[in-house]
Write a protein that holds these residues in place. Structure first.
Motif, mmCIF file in Angstrom:
data_model
loop_
_atom_site.group_PDB
_atom_site.id
_atom_site.type_symbol
_atom_site.label_atom_id
_atom_site.label_comp_id
_atom_site.label_asym_id
_atom_site.label_seq_id
_atom_site.Cartn_x
_atom_site.Cartn_y
_atom_site.Cartn_z
ATOM 1 N N THR A 160 -14.653 60.181 55.302
ATOM 2 C CA THR A 160 -13.505 59.286 55.219
ATOM 3 C C THR A 160 -13.774 57.982 55.969
ATOM 4 O OG1 THR A 160 -12.041 61.211 55.117
ATOM 5 C CG2 THR A 160 -11.023 59.094 55.622
ATOM 6 N N ALA A 161 -14.410 58.077 57.131
ATOM 7 C CA ALA A 161 -14.751 56.865 57.881
ATOM 8 C C ALA A 161 -15.713 55.989 57.085
ATOM 9 C CB ALA A 161 -15.361 57.242 59.231
ATOM 10 N N ASP A 162 -16.665 56.608 56.394
ATOM 11 C CA ASP A 162 -17.602 55.859 55.554
ATOM 12 C C ASP A 162 -16.871 55.138 54.428
ATOM 13 O OD1 ASP A 162 -20.110 54.960 55.134
ATOM 14 O OD2 ASP A 162 -20.950 56.838 54.410
ATOM 15 N N LEU A 163 -15.941 55.827 53.771
ATOM 16 C CA LEU A 163 -15.160 55.212 52.694
ATOM 17 C C LEU A 163 -14.254 54.100 53.211
ATOM 18 C CD1 LEU A 163 -14.211 58.474 50.771
ATOM 19 C CD2 LEU A 163 -15.761 56.688 49.969
ATOM 20 N N MET A 164 -13.731 54.269 54.427
ATOM 21 C CA MET A 164 -12.889 53.235 55.016
ATOM 22 C C MET A 164 -13.699 51.965 55.263
ATOM 23 S SD MET A 164 -10.738 53.312 58.594
ATOM 24 C CE MET A 164 -12.257 53.336 59.549
ATOM 25 N N ARG A 165 -14.935 52.111 55.737
ATOM 26 C CA ARG A 165 -15.787 50.941 55.949
ATOM 27 C C ARG A 165 -16.094 50.240 54.625
ATOM 28 N NH1 ARG A 165 -17.865 54.159 60.340
ATOM 29 N NH2 ARG A 165 -19.019 55.484 58.890
ATOM 30 N N ILE A 166 -16.338 51.024 53.589
ATOM 31 C CA ILE A 166 -16.623 50.435 52.271
ATOM 32 C C ILE A 166 -15.414 49.684 51.748
ATOM 33 C CG2 ILE A 166 -17.138 50.994 49.862
ATOM 34 C CD1 ILE A 166 -18.781 53.376 50.901
ATOM 35 N N ALA A 167 -14.211 50.284 51.888
ATOM 36 C CA ALA A 167 -12.993 49.659 51.376
ATOM 37 C C ALA A 167 -12.675 48.364 52.109
ATOM 38 C CB ALA A 167 -11.822 50.638 51.485
ATOM 39 N N LYS A 168 -12.748 48.386 53.438
ATOM 40 C CA LYS A 168 -12.327 47.228 54.221
ATOM 41 C C LYS A 168 -13.324 46.075 54.136
ATOM 42 C CE LYS A 168 -8.735 49.458 55.567
ATOM 43 N NZ LYS A 168 -7.442 49.161 54.929
ATOM 44 N N SER A 169 -14.613 46.366 54.081
ATOM 45 C CA SER A 169 -15.616 45.300 54.090
ATOM 46 C C SER A 169 -15.854 44.695 52.712
ATOM 47 C CB SER A 169 -16.935 45.827 54.660
ATOM 48 O OG SER A 169 -17.416 46.913 53.887
ATOM 49 N N ASN A 170 -15.397 45.365 51.642
ATOM 50 C CA ASN A 170 -15.660 44.872 50.288
ATOM 51 C C ASN A 170 -14.402 44.655 49.457
ATOM 52 O OD1 ASN A 170 -18.783 45.195 50.178
ATOM 53 N ND2 ASN A 170 -18.073 47.192 50.899
ATOM 54 N N ASP A 171 -13.205 44.847 50.051
ATOM 55 C CA ASP A 171 -11.937 44.705 49.328
ATOM 56 C C ASP A 171 -11.885 45.605 48.094
ATOM 57 O OD1 ASP A 171 -10.565 43.052 50.996
ATOM 58 O OD2 ASP A 171 -11.195 41.199 50.019
ATOM 59 N N ILE A 172 -12.367 46.844 48.247
ATOM 60 C CA ILE A 172 -12.316 47.830 47.170
ATOM 61 C C ILE A 172 -11.175 48.805 47.453
ATOM 62 C CG2 ILE A 172 -13.557 49.691 46.000
ATOM 63 C CD1 ILE A 172 -16.164 48.311 46.742
ATOM 64 N N ALA A 173 -10.275 48.964 46.500
ATOM 65 C CA ALA A 173 -9.192 49.937 46.645
ATOM 66 C C ALA A 173 -9.735 51.331 46.336
ATOM 67 C CB ALA A 173 -8.032 49.602 45.711
ATOM 68 N N ILE A 174 -9.613 52.242 47.294
ATOM 69 C CA ILE A 174 -10.165 53.588 47.151
ATOM 70 C C ILE A 174 -9.039 54.611 47.236
ATOM 71 C CG2 ILE A 174 -11.757 55.295 48.103
ATOM 72 C CD1 ILE A 174 -13.472 53.071 49.148
ATOM 73 N N PHE A 175 -8.982 55.495 46.245
ATOM 74 C CA PHE A 175 -8.044 56.618 46.235
ATOM 75 C C PHE A 175 -8.813 57.891 46.569
ATOM 76 C CE2 PHE A 175 -6.026 53.446 43.636
ATOM 77 C CZ PHE A 175 -4.674 53.593 43.882
ATOM 78 N N ILE A 176 -8.276 58.673 47.509
ATOM 79 C CA ILE A 176 -8.911 59.917 47.935
ATOM 80 C C ILE A 176 -7.972 61.077 47.645
ATOM 81 C CG2 ILE A 176 -9.850 61.209 49.881
ATOM 82 C CD1 ILE A 176 -10.423 58.592 51.262
ATOM 83 N N VAL A 177 -8.493 62.107 46.996
ATOM 84 C CA VAL A 177 -7.730 63.337 46.774
ATOM 85 C C VAL A 177 -8.016 64.287 47.927
ATOM 86 C CG1 VAL A 177 -7.402 65.349 45.294
ATOM 87 C CG2 VAL A 177 -7.743 63.095 44.280
ATOM 88 N N GLY A 178 -6.973 64.835 48.523
ATOM 89 C CA GLY A 178 -7.128 65.777 49.630
ATOM 90 C C GLY A 178 -6.494 67.114 49.310
ATOM 91 N N HIS A 179 -7.224 68.199 49.603
ATOM 92 C CA HIS A 179 -6.648 69.531 49.438
ATOM 93 C C HIS A 179 -5.629 69.790 50.533
ATOM 94 C CE1 HIS A 179 -10.575 70.874 47.221
ATOM 95 N NE2 HIS A 179 -9.814 70.084 46.498
ATOM 96 N N VAL A 180 -4.721 70.717 50.287
ATOM 97 C CA VAL A 180 -3.714 71.066 51.283
ATOM 98 C C VAL A 180 -3.910 72.509 51.722
ATOM 99 C CG1 VAL A 180 -2.014 69.410 50.427
ATOM 100 C CG2 VAL A 180 -2.031 71.734 49.522
ATOM 101 N N THR A 181 -3.449 72.801 52.943
ATOM 102 C CA THR A 181 -3.497 74.150 53.478
ATOM 103 C C THR A 181 -2.310 74.951 52.963
ATOM 104 O OG1 THR A 181 -2.228 73.518 55.435
ATOM 105 C CG2 THR A 181 -4.626 73.272 55.544
ATOM 106 N N LYS A 182 -2.269 76.236 53.318
ATOM 107 C CA LYS A 182 -1.159 77.074 52.862
ATOM 108 C C LYS A 182 0.172 76.652 53.487
ATOM 109 C CE LYS A 182 -2.133 80.610 56.366
ATOM 110 N NZ LYS A 182 -2.466 82.032 56.587
#
Length: 456
Positions: free
Chosen positions: A196-218
């Motif tokens: 997630t930190a890697d994707l955040m750096r990519i999004a902020k430094s390149n103005d790329i909108a990134i959508f992340i799907v996250g699993h949920v716990t019970k």
């Protein structure tokens, strides 16, 4: 001799770190969740560098130029509303939800719509390219600059983003991604955090909108460390029953908009379709002449929604009365039951109470109190409420009806759907223009509201 990498134990439920193994996490109390991880320090070696190789630097605040925040709108107005007006370039959006609820379907539809505004890269760690193409054909998703990339290696994903330079990236899902220079298994706290930190750096430094799907716990929370929700800009939860067609997209964190907005969709064979008038949908199956029913105009973000509150009061067969609430706060229901017994003379201590908000929506605001009280009294007295009545107001512990916000929007929504009377707090009655075709009745106490509501 090379220095041996330090080992630590990390709770897979909350991210708590400990130098030694423990059976129970001292932070969240979870059992058998402490897993050994090697502290490689990977996250400390990366800097904010964009695709062109330009590194970030410290700048004086007077030298920073602020451009207009251009939002990219999708064709789903419900999604635009939840996001605060559209997709913000450079934003990191996390979407969580139960398995099979429709997260991948929603993002695949959105990807096809965003393709007209820019290049889209859909990264899947759970499906093959052929499987995604089959689902895209069923949903009618097409595009010339729409790329499917089945991959879980973050190094390969970074290289592909640098090569394609897309405007939008979808990661499905973050729990399947892994950093190649880390020994932890995919889905562990360290892998999820670093990816997630890697994707955040990519999004902020390149103005790329990134959508992340996250699993949920019970328990319904997004799996992984809690800091995952702090790192992203927006956290959306996709809610609903898999056996029902309606889905609710709710914002619980949004740096670019309100956190009270919801979007309502209906799952059909051709994908998700937005519901333009949710009030009409929630009241569509309301029975005529039924007791224990009352309608409230609740605010969900900037939009009023009319929802039916249902109650069933029955004599208890055990020593202690049972209280059950679905879609309503249990403590709020208990409080209103106590007020009705003390201030309105309803003997409810030996009665079981079952309450729900119809349609699967969750209501949690003070203005629903009066509708809950009226529905309880209707079921207890076996008297039906008027089908054309709507109830809005907060109930205090002394039995008073307190003022609520945005009363004009609530009453306008009730009038639009054909309601003839609306009960509101007395202090809310003045200071605004009442719509035509609906009678506005001000009430000061819960006893007065019940007397006027059941007056023949």
């Amino acid at each position: 001799m090379a220095k041996k990498k330090a080992a630590k134990y990390v709770c897979q439920a909350c991210g708590y770190e400990s130098p030694k193994w423990m059976g129970k996490c001292p932070n969240c109390g979870a059992w058998n969740q402490m897993m050994e991880e090697l502290d490689t320090g990977v996250g400390n070696r990366r800097t904010m560098v964009n695709i062109q190789g330009k590194a970030s630097k410290a700048e004086a605040i007077t030298d920073i130029k602020v451009t207009h925040e251009d939002r990219v709108k999708t064709k789903l107005e419900e999604l635009n509303r939840v996001l605060g007006g559209g997709v913000v370039p450079g934003s990191l959006v996390l979407i969580g939800g139960d398995p099979g609820i429709g997260k991948s379907t929603l993002l695949l539809q959105v990807s096809g719509q965003l393709n007209s505004k820019g290049k889209v890269l859909y990264v899947s760690g759970e499906e093959s390219a052929q499987q995604i193409k089959m689902r895209a054909d069923r949903l009618g998703v097409k595009g010339t600059d729409f790329y499917i990339y089945p991959e879980t290696d973050m190094g390969a994903i970074r290289n592909t983003i640098e090569k394609l330079q897309p405007e939008f990236v979808i990661i499905d899902s973050i729990q399947t991604m892994n950093q190649p220079d880390m020994t932890n298994v995919a889905g562990s706290v360290a892998q999820v955090r670093e990816s997630t930190a890697d994707l955040m750096r990519i999004a902020k430094s390149n103005d790329i909108a990134i959508f992340i799907v996250g699993h949920v716990t019970k328990e319904g929370a997004i799996a992984g460390p809690r800091m995952l929700e702090h790192m992203v800009d927006t956290v959306l939860y996709f809610e609903g029953e898999r056996h029902h067609t309606f889905r609710i997209l709710r914002a619980v964190k949004n740096r670019f908009g309100s956190t009270n907005e919801i979007g309502i969709f209906e799952m059909r064979e051709g994908g998700l379709v937005e519901v333009q008038n949710p009030s009409e949908v929630f009241l569509d199956e309301r029975l005529s002449g039924a007791t224990g029913s009352a309608v409230v105009a609740a605010m969900e973000g900037s939009r009023p929604i009319l929802v039916e509150v249902q109650s069933l009061i029955a004599p208890t067969t055990f020593g202690n009365a049972k209280r059950t609430a679905s879609g309503l706060d249990y403590n709020r229901v208990s409080l209103i039951l106590a007020v009705l017994e003390k201030r309105a003379g309803l003997l409810l201590q030996n009665q079981d109470a079952y309450l729900k908000a119809a349609g699967g929506v969750k209501l949690d605001e003070p203005a629903i109190d009066l509708a809950i009280a009226v529905s309880i009294a209707s079921s207890y007295r076996e008297k039906e409420t008027n089908q054309a009545d709507c109830f809005i107001g907060e109930i205090g512990l002394t039995g008073e009806i307190r003022r609520v916000s945005r009363i004009d929007q609530r009453v306008q929504e009730a009038a639009k759907l054909g309601f003839k009377r609306v009960f509101i707090p007395q202090n809310n009655k003045n200071g605004w223009t009442h719509p035509k075709g609906i009678e506005v009745i001000g009430v000061a106490t819960v006893s007065e509201a019940l007397m006027k509501a059941f007056k023949q």
